[in-house]
Design a protein around this motif. Structure first.
Motif: not given
Length: 122
Positions: A84, A90-93, A95-96
């Motif tokens: 990251r 990306d941040n969403n990926t 975080e998931s």
């Protein structure tokens, strides 16, 4: 021993491997022998060591392989963070994935404690 596929932590970590392979194939090609290789190996190590531990002859050996798998989950956590920070994901990926890894780590803690208790009783 129990079939490794019956462990929820194996099921969850197997799903993580599939996710990681989908994500890492989009990393820069110059990372093929660096971060891609490392992140794929660490992800694979988690369910692989559960499976290997299930094939061993004792709960003590299984317990040992659970610790190795757990260590790989911690390694994965860092590899996702660095990926990251390098802007490979990306941040969403991230975080998931980090949420999934956190759940896996908690599952390991519980399973390791359970197996440890069984070893003490034996």
């Amino acid at each position: 021993m129990t079939d490794y596929k019956n462990y929820k932590v194996w099921q969850k970590s197997h799903s993580l491997v599939l996710e990681i392979y989908q994500v890492s194939k989009h990393f820069p090609s110059e990372e093929k022998f660096n971060l891609i290789s490392q992140i794929d190996r660490a992800a694979l190590s988690i369910p692989t060591n559960i499976a290997e531990g299930c094939g061993r002859q004792s709960q003590k050996e299984f317990h040992h392989f659970l610790h190795i798998s757990s260590g790989s989950a911690f390694e994965m956590e860092y590899l996702i963070e660095v990926s990251r920070d390098l802007k490979f994901i990306d941040n969403n990926t991230s975080e998931s994935l980090l949420s999934d890894i956190s759940e896996i780590k908690k599952m390991f803690f519980s399973l390791i404690q359970k197996v440890k208790t069984e070893i003490k009783k034996a």
